[in-house]
Design a protein around this motif. Structure first.
Motif, PDB file in Angstrom:
ATOM      1  N   LEU A  80      29.345  40.875  29.354  1.00  0.00           N
ATOM      2  CA  LEU A  80      27.942  41.149  29.680  1.00  0.00           C
ATOM      3  C   LEU A  80      27.798  42.133  30.841  1.00  0.00           C
ATOM      4  N   LEU A  81      28.865  42.256  31.652  1.00  0.00           N
ATOM      5  CA  LEU A  81      28.790  43.112  32.844  1.00  0.00           C
ATOM      6  C   LEU A  81      29.387  44.497  32.650  1.00  0.00           C
ATOM      7  N   ILE A  82      29.966  44.763  31.470  1.00  0.00           N
ATOM      8  CA  ILE A  82      30.539  46.088  31.213  1.00  0.00           C
ATOM      9  C   ILE A  82      29.871  46.726  30.005  1.00  0.00           C
ATOM     10  N   VAL A  83      29.782  48.036  30.065  1.00  0.00           N
ATOM     11  CA  VAL A  83      29.157  48.805  28.979  1.00  0.00           C
ATOM     12  C   VAL A  83      30.176  49.810  28.458  1.00  0.00           C
ATOM     13  N   PRO A  84      30.551  49.727  27.165  1.00  0.00           N
ATOM     14  CA  PRO A  84      31.549  50.660  26.620  1.00  0.00           C
ATOM     15  C   PRO A  84      31.067  52.109  26.672  1.00  0.00           C
ATOM     16  N   LYS A  85      31.954  53.004  27.079  1.00  0.00           N
ATOM     17  CA  LYS A  85      31.667  54.434  27.037  1.00  0.00           C
ATOM     18  C   LYS A  85      32.072  54.980  25.667  1.00  0.00           C
ATOM     19  N   PRO A  86      31.336  55.917  25.116  1.00  0.00           N
ATOM     20  CA  PRO A  86      31.742  56.512  23.842  1.00  0.00           C
ATOM     21  C   PRO A  86      32.892  57.492  24.037  1.00  0.00           C
ATOM     22  N   GLY A  87      33.668  57.717  22.985  1.00  0.00           N
ATOM     23  CA  GLY A  87      34.698  58.749  23.016  1.00  0.00           C
ATOM     24  C   GLY A  87      36.067  58.248  23.439  1.00  0.00           C
ATOM     25  N   ALA A  88      37.011  59.208  23.543  1.00  0.00           N
ATOM     26  CA  ALA A  88      38.401  58.926  23.913  1.00  0.00           C
ATOM     27  C   ALA A  88      38.717  59.595  25.245  1.00  0.00           C
ATOM     28  N   TYR A  89      39.478  58.888  26.069  1.00  0.00           N
ATOM     29  CA  TYR A  89      39.760  59.353  27.421  1.00  0.00           C
ATOM     30  C   TYR A  89      41.264  59.388  27.676  1.00  0.00           C
ATOM     31  N   VAL A  90      41.679  60.310  28.544  1.00  0.00           N
ATOM     32  CA  VAL A  90      43.099  60.422  28.893  1.00  0.00           C
ATOM     33  C   VAL A  90      43.466  59.247  29.779  1.00  0.00           C
ATOM     34  N   TYR A  91      44.462  58.485  29.333  1.00  0.00           N
ATOM     35  CA  TYR A  91      44.931  57.332  30.090  1.00  0.00           C
ATOM     36  C   TYR A  91      46.144  57.695  30.949  1.00  0.00           C
ATOM     37  N   ALA A  92      47.044  58.511  30.370  1.00  0.00           N
ATOM     38  CA  ALA A  92      48.253  58.915  31.092  1.00  0.00           C
ATOM     39  C   ALA A  92      48.672  60.313  30.636  1.00  0.00           C
ATOM     40  N   VAL A  93      49.354  61.029  31.525  1.00  0.00           N
ATOM     41  CA  VAL A  93      49.811  62.392  31.239  1.00  0.00           C
ATOM     42  C   VAL A  93      51.315  62.458  31.501  1.00  0.00           C
ATOM     43  N   ALA A  94      52.061  62.988  30.521  1.00  0.00           N
ATOM     44  CA  ALA A  94      53.517  63.122  30.669  1.00  0.00           C
ATOM     45  C   ALA A  94      53.838  64.315  31.565  1.00  0.00           C
ATOM     46  N   LYS A  95      54.721  64.102  32.516  1.00  0.00           N
ATOM     47  CA  LYS A  95      55.089  65.141  33.461  1.00  0.00           C
ATOM     48  C   LYS A  95      55.784  66.323  32.762  1.00  0.00           C
ATOM     49  N   ASN A  96      55.404  67.527  33.206  1.00  0.00           N
ATOM     50  CA  ASN A  96      56.044  68.776  32.765  1.00  0.00           C
ATOM     51  C   ASN A  96      55.865  69.061  31.277  1.00  0.00           C
ATOM     52  N   TYR A  97      54.806  68.517  30.691  1.00  0.00           N
ATOM     53  CA  TYR A  97      54.450  68.853  29.310  1.00  0.00           C
ATOM     54  C   TYR A  97      53.134  69.630  29.334  1.00  0.00           C
ATOM     55  N   PRO A  98      52.712  70.211  28.207  1.00  0.00           N
ATOM     56  CA  PRO A  98      51.546  71.109  28.197  1.00  0.00           C
ATOM     57  C   PRO A  98      50.298  70.559  28.877  1.00  0.00           C
ATOM     58  N   ALA A  99      49.979  69.298  28.648  1.00  0.00           N
ATOM     59  CA  ALA A  99      48.776  68.732  29.259  1.00  0.00           C
ATOM     60  C   ALA A  99      48.874  68.760  30.781  1.00  0.00           C
ATOM     61  N   ASP A 100      50.015  68.354  31.300  1.00  0.00           N
ATOM     62  CA  ASP A 100      50.236  68.338  32.742  1.00  0.00           C
ATOM     63  C   ASP A 100      50.167  69.751  33.305  1.00  0.00           C
ATOM     64  N   ASN A 101      50.770  70.698  32.614  1.00  0.00           N
ATOM     65  CA  ASN A 101      50.782  72.090  33.078  1.00  0.00           C
ATOM     66  C   ASN A 101      49.413  72.758  32.974  1.00  0.00           C
ATOM     67  N   SER A 102      48.539  72.169  32.153  1.00  0.00           N
ATOM     68  CA  SER A 102      47.201  72.753  31.967  1.00  0.00           C
ATOM     69  C   SER A 102      46.143  72.101  32.841  1.00  0.00           C
ATOM     70  N   GLY A 103      46.559  71.143  33.654  1.00  0.00           N
ATOM     71  CA  GLY A 103      45.592  70.513  34.560  1.00  0.00           C
ATOM     72  C   GLY A 103      44.834  69.340  33.964  1.00  0.00           C
ATOM     73  N   ILE A 104      45.251  68.856  32.794  1.00  0.00           N
ATOM     74  CA  ILE A 104      44.605  67.683  32.206  1.00  0.00           C
ATOM     75  C   ILE A 104      45.027  66.458  33.008  1.00  0.00           C
ATOM     76  N   ALA A 105      44.046  65.624  33.368  1.00  0.00           N
ATOM     77  CA  ALA A 105      44.322  64.490  34.251  1.00  0.00           C
ATOM     78  C   ALA A 105      43.746  63.201  33.670  1.00  0.00           C
ATOM     79  N   PRO A 106      44.298  62.056  34.076  1.00  0.00           N
ATOM     80  CA  PRO A 106      43.753  60.769  33.630  1.00  0.00           C
ATOM     81  C   PRO A 106      42.268  60.650  33.957  1.00  0.00           C
TER      82      PRO A 106
END
Length: 276
Positions: A80-106
């Motif tokens: 009752l105290l939380i409201v789900p957000k729509p969509g998908a979110y970054v939970y973790a980023v692997a070091k030295n892979y494209p996402a990390d090198n592109s500035g994508i963050a949790p």
């Protein structure tokens, strides 16, 4: 706080059932062991052993079932105290892979990749399963748009890899399913994050949600554990009482003792992999 609620709810339920059924309580008390609070309700064992079976069953079942019911109440309050957000979110980023090198963050939301709308982690996985290493894909995120060159997937030859793990919120209706409730408790206990600020908005400070979460997890976990058919757990005494309705008291004690040894062996066997 969470451990204290487990003990207080459990022992209060035992005491209430003893008192309400006219059974004597020898002593009630509390304790503190290495900063961990404790509580106990000691019945008159002689009177209890001579009491009708149904009275004993009610008393032994009260503690564990009260823990489970209290856990479900806490879960209801959380939902009752939380409201789900729509969509998908970054939970973790692997070091030295494209996402990390592109500035994508949790915490970033992924709106689309390669022109495909992303609403769940499954949408993302379906898209990525068709990609190749070296392929350029356009991402639209809550931080803006970017083009990223995919790397080789570390576990699947010939598959592209961005280097992110995504999460999305569960619908409140999932918590109506008892199996999902048990999965939630196990996941949180093992370090998972079903209730995560990335995917839920809280109507109260998150510390309140975290406290309620641990009260829920410990109460349902210890409550169900206490129902296992092994003495000295409540479930063992419940089993003994049920058996006494069909066999002699002596035979019921023997069966319960044997089953307790089997249950103990199963519990220890589950810990063996962690001892190697």
């Amino acid at each position: 706080i969470a451990i204290a609620t487990v003990l207080l709810v459990h022992e209060f339920a035992h005491g209430f059932l003893l008192s309400s059924q006219g059974l004597r309580i020898k002593s009630v008390g509390g304790m503190l062991v290495v900063a961990i609070p404790g509580a106990f309700v000691e019945p008159d064992e002689k009177q209890l052993s001579k009491a009708p079976i149904l009275k004993r069953l009610r008393m032994y079942a009260a503690g564990a079932f009260s823990n489970v019911l209290f856990a479900l109440l806490c879960l209801l309050i959380i939902v009752l105290l939380i409201v789900p957000k729509p969509g998908a979110y970054v939970y973790a980023v692997a070091k030295n892979y494209p996402a990390d090198n592109s500035g994508i963050a949790p915490g970033m939301r992924i709106y689309s990749i390669g022109g495909v709308e992303i609403n769940t982690p499954e949408d993302f996985e379906r898209f990525m399963s068709l990609t190749k290493p070296g392929e350029n894909v356009r991402l639209v995120t809550s931080a803006g748009e970017m083009v990223v060159t995919l790397a080789q997937h570390p576990g699947v030859e010939g598959r592209g890899y961005l280097g992110v793990a995504l999460i999305s919120a569960f619908s409140r209706w999932n918590f109506v399913n008892p199996l999902f409730v048990l999965w939630t408790a196990m996941s949180e206990l093992m370090g998972g994050n079903v209730f995560h600020p990335f995917v839920f908005e809280a109507l109260v400070p998150w510390v309140v949600i975290d406290i309620l979460k641990w009260i829920f997890v410990l109460n349902i976990g210890i409550g169900l554990f206490n129902l296992m058919p092994a003495v000295p757990l409540d479930g063992g005494y419940i089993l003994r009482g049920i058996l006494e309705k069909v066999v002699s008291e002596e035979r019921a004690v023997q069966i319960t003792r044997a089953l307790s040894i089997v249950v103990l062996f199963i519990i220890l066997a589950n810990f063996l992999p962690y001892l190697w």
